[in-house]
Design an enzyme around this catalytic site. Structure first.
Site, PDB file in Angstrom:
ATOM      1  N   HIS A 371       2.077 -18.817  10.560  1.00 34.54           N
ATOM      2  CA  HIS A 371       2.136 -17.605   9.744  1.00 34.54           C
ATOM      3  C   HIS A 371       1.720 -17.820   8.299  1.00 34.54           C
ATOM      4  CE1 HIS A 371       4.040 -14.638  12.453  1.00 34.54           C
ATOM      5  NE2 HIS A 371       4.674 -15.666  12.980  1.00 34.54           N
ATOM      6  N   LYS A 562       7.673  -5.625  -0.444  1.00 36.77           N
ATOM      7  CA  LYS A 562       7.560  -6.893   0.266  1.00 36.77           C
ATOM      8  C   LYS A 562       8.307  -7.964  -0.508  1.00 36.77           C
ATOM      9  CE  LYS A 562       3.110  -6.319   0.174  1.00 36.77           C
ATOM     10  NZ  LYS A 562       2.538  -6.561   1.473  1.00 36.77           N
ATOM     11  N   ARG A 563       8.484  -9.091   0.149  1.00 37.93           N
ATOM     12  CA  ARG A 563       9.107 -10.251  -0.474  1.00 37.93           C
ATOM     13  C   ARG A 563       8.445 -10.547  -1.817  1.00 37.93           C
ATOM     14  NH1 ARG A 563       7.733 -15.797   0.661  1.00 37.93           N
ATOM     15  NH2 ARG A 563       6.277 -15.029   2.237  1.00 37.93           N
ATOM     16  N   LYS A 568       1.861 -12.714  -3.518  1.00 41.11           N
ATOM     17  CA  LYS A 568       1.834 -11.293  -3.174  1.00 41.11           C
ATOM     18  C   LYS A 568       1.526 -10.422  -4.393  1.00 41.11           C
ATOM     19  CE  LYS A 568       4.826 -11.865   0.855  1.00 41.11           C
ATOM     20  NZ  LYS A 568       3.918 -11.404   1.915  1.00 41.11           N
ATOM     21  N   THR A 670       2.212  -6.923   7.909  1.00 41.47           N
ATOM     22  CA  THR A 670       2.453  -5.807   8.829  1.00 41.47           C
ATOM     23  C   THR A 670       2.842  -4.555   8.056  1.00 41.47           C
ATOM     24  OG1 THR A 670       4.729  -6.582   9.154  1.00 41.47           O
ATOM     25  CG2 THR A 670       3.099  -7.227  10.805  1.00 41.47           C
ATOM     26  N   LYS A 674       2.050  -0.468   8.787  1.00 38.29           N
ATOM     27  CA  LYS A 674       3.048   0.603   8.818  1.00 38.29           C
ATOM     28  C   LYS A 674       2.683   1.710   7.846  1.00 38.29           C
ATOM     29  CE  LYS A 674       6.349  -3.024   9.793  1.00 38.29           C
ATOM     30  NZ  LYS A 674       7.205  -4.028   9.159  1.00 38.29           N
TER      31      LYS A 674
END
Length: 840
Positions: A371, A562-563, A568, A670, A674
């Site tokens: 991942h 998100k985290r 990110k 993901t 969504k």
């Protein structure tokens, strides 16, 4: 009991609830309230009603569960065992009601009893069993395996307190235990008879047996793993699988001799040490004790799970030579990599297999999902820690490595650097066991989770292993379950889709393509906008209630959930918000597009820089939200304690989806799927599954910016100094100066100096390098937002073209190309005169 789970029982729009079913459900809920909860209706609290309703529903699920279990065992079906340290399943009540087709009848029954279903939903805490995309993916996959009638068991840990409950106080993240089990969990079934011994420490003795040495591990410590099962319901209730979670306990919970001396705490020391294994997900590993606990966690759940699946196989098949033909074990990321050594230990030490035969069985049984391309996430453990905690497993690793390096020598004779690169032991960094390498060597298939990620695996982290074991790497792009992320999260949009695409859209996502013909239809566009506005109004109320910030549902809702991690790039997002704020201040008379920037996510407790970014976001929000010059045209909201239930409110309300990771660093994502499924336009880099989303929804319906992965690699080689970029960008220079000078932290001007310094001189994640491209892409979003029909058309086309991103598709690919298990079609409610896959 009448079987309530039968195909085609999801009522069509406007279909009345069956009166007999209604009476039965009401009676079942009241019976549970009295006999299981011990309350009369007049004395029951909302939580009592929730527990009673959940237990009544569970009875119907268990009925189907036992039936499908028997069918699969009678048929001798191959079974999938999915090992994951995380399962972010969220709330199960509505999910199970929906998949069983019982949502309308339970809602009506509870209404007749004077209880609102929507209120009961709030009584259920999110199961604290994961952190982010890894755990949510595992939950989607479990649901899809049940939907596709693949016999499967998910294995993980039953965490007492999950990751943590995030509280934001004065802009800072604080961590507290998430006491999600404090009021009981109606979904789990405790299995006190299912207990396995998991060993640690000690030494290894060799004895001769049948002409060969046999290893006997004499452990110094034993922990018991007890099973708790949660049923996972597939769509239309036709199949139910189990999520089996392990809880740790000591075989000797209380040392009476020590207790009787008056040392009451010491008497429970062994129990406390054992229970620490399942207290928290991802304990802080900055200390040696924390690192040891992480390794104990990983081995604990791997050992218990493999002991369990081997016992199941032996009870059904009688011998282990056929294991790979009856069991497919999927390792979800690097955490379960010890399955390679543990299965070898079980086969060789406990069942007397010869090494070569055991190795063939192990490799044929295991497969590994990678991942991440971040080297630190591939996990390495000090050899010293391994030797002390798992001495037999270290010996097994050494023996695997001998054969592995011999193969490497035949591949590249005399190439010491090649052997060092592929070795299971990193000799250059203080001797560490490479868990990613171990999982790769011990698995017959290794998959990435997006096309780009799988290609980069071959070129970067597993470049040499790919040459040594060609053909093992394959791609399986992630997917999401539409049942959770469309039907449950966005019921109004689902109703609209049922009207225009037909009832079969609930079963066949390909029916979403029907929307394409309506994307420019004025009447349908208005219906679509009405649904979005309704969802935005709900989120605006939540923001007001939780943060005291008033936001306008007519504004553009710009979402990054998100985290919190540097790659990110929440920092890039808030940096652009600062630049936009400064631009509005410069020209307040301009007709600016109203925008609400919505953040949510947790930073790891030990990740200080990520926690500083959270503080920066909140400090900027404090200034911007209260500036009368801005007059509400820009609002910033950080919603604390992000979880599945919060995501189900944010995602349907999003207009813009921020997928802005540094190119080459996001494996898939993901959340991007969504949000697009619910009509948000994506702004993002060409990273992870963004590329495949662009290919499906159309380049004109997504906003791509920034460097590509190869550009990032080239720039990093040139250095991380970004002063050249900053010098050329007035907006970027001003924004960084504002951060570094204390404009957003007047009481502590130096608070964010480290962030400003990194943006200037240590731009590893290309925040400064990508800023101008991102800023211009955002201004392009502003321009598109102002042309309402064009924006709505793009939003509709995002929904229409997302069918490929169903986790059902992903699981079919795993089943057919990795696990070799049969798959049935998704249950379909056929409409008269309409063939599956046809459009109207």
């Amino acid at each position: 009991m009448q079987d309530q789970a039968f195909p085609g029982n999801f009522p069509a729009l406007g279909q009345p609830v069956d009166e007999l079913a209604l009476a039965e459900i009401k009676g079942a809920i009241l019976a549970k309230l009295r006999l299981a909860i011990g309350k009369d209706a007049g004395m029951a609290t909302k939580h009592d009603w929730y527990m009673a309703a959940a237990l009544a529903l569970r009875d119907r699920i268990v009925h189907r569960w036992l039936s499908t279990e028997k069918q699969s065992y009678d048929a001798g079906s191959k079974r999938v065992y999915y090992l994951s340290l995380e399962f972010l399943i969220g709330r199960l009540f509505s999910d199970a009601l929906n998949n069983m087709g019982l949502l309308p009848v339970f809602e009506a029954a509870l209404g007749d009893l004077g209880v609102g279903l929507s209120e009961l939903r709030k009584c259920e805490p999110d199961a604290a069993l994961g952190n982010g995309g890894l755990g949510r993916l595992a939950a989607c996959f479990m649901e899809s395996m049940a939907t596709l009638a693949i016999p499967a068991i998910g294995y993980g840990i039953r965490y007492d307190f999950g990751l943590f409950r995030q509280i934001i106080a004065n802009g800072w993240q604080h961590e507290y235990p998430d006491v999600w089990l404090s009021l009981g969990n109606p979904w789990e079934l405790q299995r006190p008879e299912v207990v396995y011994h998991v060993h640690f420490g000690g030494g290894v003795e060799y004895v001769e047996a049948n002409g060969r040495d046999r290893a006997i591990w004499h452990p110094a410590e034993t922990v018991q793993a007890m099973a708790y099962d949660t049923p996972i319901v597939g769509w239309r209730g036709q199949h139910v699988n189990a999520l089996r979670l392990w809880s740790a306990r000591s075989p000797d919970p209380l040392n009476l001799d020590v207790f009787n001396t008056g040392d009451y705490l010491g008497a429970s020391a062994e129990e406390a040490r054992a229970e620490a294994i399942c207290k928290f997900l991802y304990p802080n590993d900055e200390s040696p004790a924390g690192r040891e606990l992480r390794l104990r966690q990983e081995y604990f759940f791997v050992s218990a799970s493999l002991q369990d699946l081997v016992k199941r196989h032996l009870s059904a098949d009688g011998q282990l030579r056929s294991l790979a033909t009856k069991a497919a074990v999927q390792l979800n990321d690097t955490h379960p990599s010890l399955a390679v050594t543990e299965l070898m230990r079980i086969l060789v030490d406990l069942h007397n297999f010869r090494w070569d035969e055991a190795w063939k069985i192990t490799v044929a049984t295991l497969s590994y999902t990678n991942h991440t391309l971040l080297p630190e996430a591939l996990e390495t453990w000090p050899v010293e820690l391994f030797e002390r905690l798992l001495p037999r497993h270290l010996e097994i690793i050494y023996r695997i490595n001998v054969a592995h390096l011999a193969l490497a020598e035949t591949h590249c004779p005399g190439d010491i650097d090649f052997r060092a690169a592929v070795s299971l032991i990193d000799e250059r960094s203080g001797r560490r066991v490479r868990m990613g390498q171990l999982a790769f060597v011990g698995s017959h298939r290794i998959n990435g989770v997006s096309a780009m990620h799988s290609d980069l695996m071959k070129e970067t982290v597993f470049h040499d292993l790919n040459h040594l074991y060609p053909g093992r790497i394959t791609n399986k792009t992630n997917g999401i379950t539409f049942r959770r992320w469309l039907m449950l999260a966005n019921p109004k949009l689902t109703d609209l889709l049922r009207e225009v695409c037909g009832e079969a859209v609930l079963d066949d996502p390909a029916r979403l393509a029907t929307l394409e013909a309506l994307a420019s239809d004025n009447a349908f566009q208005q219906q679509f906008r009405d649904v979005k506005h309704h969802n935005k109004a709900a989120l605006a109320r939540l923001i007001g209630e939780r943060l005291g910030i008033k936001v306008d549902p007519n504004a553009l809702f710009d979402v990054q959930i998100k985290r919190i991690h540097e790659y990110k790039r929440q920092l890039l997002n808030i940096l652009e918000a600062i630049a936009l704020y400064q631009a509005i201040k410069d020209e307040p008379q301009r007709d600016w597009v109203p925008r609400v920037k919505i953040f949510a996510g947790k930073a790891a407790a030990s990740y200080r820089y990520a926690k500083l970014i959270i503080k920066l976001i909140n400090d900027v929000a404090e200034i911007v939200n209260n500036d009368p010059v801005v007059a509400g045209r820009l609002k910033i909201a950080f919603l604390p304690d992000y979880n599945v239930s919060l995501a189900e409110i944010i995602i349907p309300a999003a207009d813009l989806s921020e997928q802005i990771s540094t190119a080459g660093m996001e494996a898939s994502g993901t959340g991007n799927m969504k949000l697009a499924l619910n009509g948000a336009l994506t702004i993002g880099t060409l990273d992870g599954a963004n590329i495949e989303i662009r290919d499906h929804v159309g380049a004109e319906n997504i906003a791509i910016f920034g460097m590509e992965a190869m550009d990032v690699m080239v720039r990093r080689k040139q250095g991380l100094d970004a002063t050249d970029v900053i010098r050329r960008s007035r907006q970027l220079s001003r924004a960084i100066n504002a951060i570094g000078s204390g404009e957003f932290s007047p009481g502590d001007p130096g608070r964010f100096e480290s962030i400003a310094h990194a943006l200037r001189y240590l731009d590893h994640y290309m925040v400064s390098a990508d800023f101008d491209s991102y800023y211009q892409a955002q201004r392009g979003i502003d321009a598109r937002w102002q042309v309402v029909p064009a924006w709505t058309r793009a939003s509709i086309l995002n929904v229409a073209r997302m069918a490929w991103f169903s986790s059902d598709r992903t699981i079919r690919e795993y089943a057919e190309e990795i696990w070799n298990v049969p798959v049935r079609s998704t249950p379909v409610l056929q409409e008269p005169g309409v063939q599956r896959g046809a459009t109207r």
